[in-house]
Write a protein that holds these residues in place. Structure first.
Motif, PDB file in Angstrom:
ATOM      1  N   UNK A 259     -13.069-140.892 -47.472  1.00  0.00           N
ATOM      2  CA  UNK A 259     -13.064-140.676 -48.920  1.00  0.00           C
ATOM      3  C   UNK A 259     -11.981-139.666 -49.288  1.00  0.00           C
TER       4      UNK A 259
ATOM      5  N   UNK B 246     -14.979-145.370 -56.600  1.00  0.00           N
ATOM      6  CA  UNK B 246     -14.735-144.388 -55.545  1.00  0.00           C
ATOM      7  C   UNK B 246     -15.928-143.444 -55.419  1.00  0.00           C
ATOM      8  N   UNK B 247     -16.535-143.138 -56.538  1.00  0.00           N
ATOM      9  CA  UNK B 247     -17.678-142.232 -56.519  1.00  0.00           C
ATOM     10  C   UNK B 247     -18.895-142.849 -55.833  1.00  0.00           C
TER      11      UNK B 247
ATOM     12  N   UNK C 241     -18.998-144.191 -53.098  1.00  0.00           N
ATOM     13  CA  UNK C 241     -18.969-143.921 -51.652  1.00  0.00           C
ATOM     14  C   UNK C 241     -20.050-142.927 -51.244  1.00  0.00           C
TER      15      UNK C 241
ATOM     16  N   UNK D 206      -8.689-141.404 -49.249  1.00  0.00           N
ATOM     17  CA  UNK D 206      -8.530-142.257 -50.431  1.00  0.00           C
ATOM     18  C   UNK D 206      -8.201-141.438 -51.659  1.00  0.00           C
TER      19      UNK D 206
ATOM     20  N   UNK E 250     -10.474-152.492 -47.912  1.00  0.00           N
ATOM     21  CA  UNK E 250     -11.397-151.500 -47.381  1.00  0.00           C
ATOM     22  C   UNK E 250     -11.556-150.326 -48.320  1.00  0.00           C
ATOM     23  N   UNK E 251     -10.545-150.090 -49.138  1.00  0.00           N
ATOM     24  CA  UNK E 251     -10.573-148.921 -50.017  1.00  0.00           C
ATOM     25  C   UNK E 251     -11.458-149.190 -51.235  1.00  0.00           C
ATOM     26  N   UNK E 252     -12.311-148.203 -51.555  1.00  0.00           N
ATOM     27  CA  UNK E 252     -13.199-148.362 -52.712  1.00  0.00           C
ATOM     28  C   UNK E 252     -12.424-148.281 -54.020  1.00  0.00           C
TER      29      UNK E 252
ATOM     30  N   UNK F 230     -19.476-145.260 -45.428  1.00  0.00           N
ATOM     31  CA  UNK F 230     -18.200-144.595 -45.694  1.00  0.00           C
ATOM     32  C   UNK F 230     -18.225-143.176 -45.125  1.00  0.00           C
TER      33      UNK F 230
ATOM     34  N   UNK G 294     -12.289-145.023 -60.536  1.00  0.00           N
ATOM     35  CA  UNK G 294     -12.919-143.729 -60.315  1.00  0.00           C
ATOM     36  C   UNK G 294     -14.404-143.893 -60.012  1.00  0.00           C
TER      37      UNK G 294
END
Ligand code: SF4
Ligand code: SF4
Lengths: 321, 94
Positions: free
Chosen positions: A293, A279-280, A282, A296, A232-234, A288, A276
């Motif tokens: 975020x 994650x960006x 999101x 995370x 589930x985590x970006x 999300x 990185x």
């Protein structure tokens, strides 16, 4: 009152392609105000949209053969979803625009049709209280507007369920690249000079290739493969695409000839870089949450920094001995 | 939303059922089907699908909903953090 066409011309399509790549994005706006599509009268529906030309085009292009009013709000060239988040597609602007366009004199009914994604910026009950207009959140996608109008202004559940298809993800990638361009160029230049200084130019060139590939794996690979990447985590998804890239890079760039230090450094640094950028992404997804975020980032940012620093230390040790 | 799931137990969405007048506006605006009509009562059925867009809270006429909504990208959150700690003057995102 400006009368407009429901047909998109070649220039409209070219413009929309340019906007995706961030070329002249800020000039791509429509003057706010009331527009007529076809020959609307005082009973015709009023559709509200943003003055980002792509939003406005997507609305008018589905209205062929229909008579409607389009009320364009001043969102400074930003689409409905982002503008609602910022509050420019919002309660105050809508109330102001209803007044400025003298809408109460143009139509006899008191109903406005808004995109569902505009609801984050507009408080329907406040608009009703100030202007007398009832707000109906019709659908998420402009293409559902005809069905909505034809079914007596009824929203089917699917029309207000958000989607994130492969194509919807693909069109976001160009902007991710444009935004990553400057930091990537700086990092790549630094990387090249340092590696070239410590070793040679070939090594410098190789390092840049590895880095740029890792950025692409995070900013393009992750969005593309999103539903198929486990977890589930970006950040985790980014580590996966970054690791896949590291393996490909290792094989393409003759990794078996590298020192053990170099290989280890590459496998630490590249996934962290991809993570990185993943994650960006999101910020562009419609599912999300901000708190997610934040959560995370608390874990991922320190982990990325450690991997990065450790990787650099290992690389330098490798070059020194 | 089919095929996409984000972290569990993170959303800040809160519903004050005592204030709720069951008008169904939140059902109308939520793009993730977080709410549903249960008999004549509106309840949360899908808390983990919430993306904190704030649409429900903004449109609730009874002020029965609260959610901490705002910037949701890493770069934006970093800039916000920097600004909160007075390391940066302005915030740009999206
Ligand atoms: S919008 Fe507010 S009052 Fe209306 S059903 Fe939802 S929570 Fe209840
Ligand atoms: S904040 Fe947005 S996603 Fe969450 S429940 Fe409200 S409308 Fe739905």
């Amino acid at each position: 009152m400006p009368r407009i066409s429901a047909d998109l011309t070649f220039a409209d399509r070219l413009g929309s392609w340019r906007v995706r790549w961030g070329i002249g994005r800020m000039n791509y706006i429509v003057p706010p105000g009331l527009y007529a599509v076809g020959r609307p009268n005082s009973d015709s529906p009023v559709l509200v949209t943003a003055n980002y030309k792509k939003s406005y085009d997507s609305v008018r292009s589905v209205l062929a053969e229909r008579d409607c009013w389009i009320l364009v709000l001043e969102t400074y060239g930003i689409n409905v979803w982002c503008a609602a988040g910022k509050g420019t597609f919002g309660t105050e602007e809508l109330i102001r625009r209803i007044g400025a366009s003298e809408l109460t004199k143009v139509v006899s009914h008191r109903q406005l049709v808004l995109p569902v994604l505009g609801a984050a910026g507009v408080a329907a009950h406040k608009v009703k209280k100030e202007t007398g207009f009832n707000i109906r959140y019709a659908a998420i996608r402009a293409k559902d507007i005809p069905q909505y109008l034809d079914s007596g202004m009824r929203t089917a559940p699917a029309m207000r369920e958000i989607t994130f298809t492969t194509w919807e993800r693909v069109v976001l990638i160009p902007m991710e690249f444009v935004e990553a361009l400057k930091p990537t160029a700086i990092a790549a230049a630094l990387l090249f000079f340092i590696t070239a200084m410590l070793q040679d130019r070939n090594a410098g060139f190789l390092a840049v290739c590895g880095y740029v590939g890792a950025v692409a794996a995070g900013a393009a690979g992750t969005p593309l493969l999103l539903p198929w990447l486990p977890g589930r985590s970006f950040a985790f998804k980014g580590v996966l695409t970054g690791s896949i890239w590291s393996i490909i890079f290792y094989m393409l760039a003759g990794g078996s000839g590298w020192s053990r230090f170099m290989a280890l450094a590459a496998f630490m640094i590249l996934p962290a870089v991809s993570a990185f950028y993943a994650l960006n992404f999101t910020g562009c997804t419609p599912f999300t949450s901000r708190s997610g975020v934040k959560k995370e980032m608390k874990v991922a940012l320190p982990a990325m920094a450690c991997a990065l620093l450790a990787g650099i230390a290992i690389a330098i040790t490798g070059m020194a001995i | 939303m089919k095929g996409f799931k984000y972290l569990r137990n993170v959303t800040t969405l809160k519903m004050d059922s005592g204030k709720c007048i069951n008008c169904s506006k939140c059902i109308e605006v939520c793009p993730h089907h977080v709410f549903a009509l249960n008999g004549d009562k509106v309840t949360i059925i899908n808390l983990d699908s919430c993306m904190e867009c704030g649409a429900c809270a903004k449109n609730c006429p009874a002020a029965a909903l609260h959610v901490d909504s705002g910037v949701g990208c890493a770069a934006g959150l970093i800039t916000e953090w920097l600004r909160d700690h007075r390391l940066l003057a302005k915030v740009e995102c999206c």
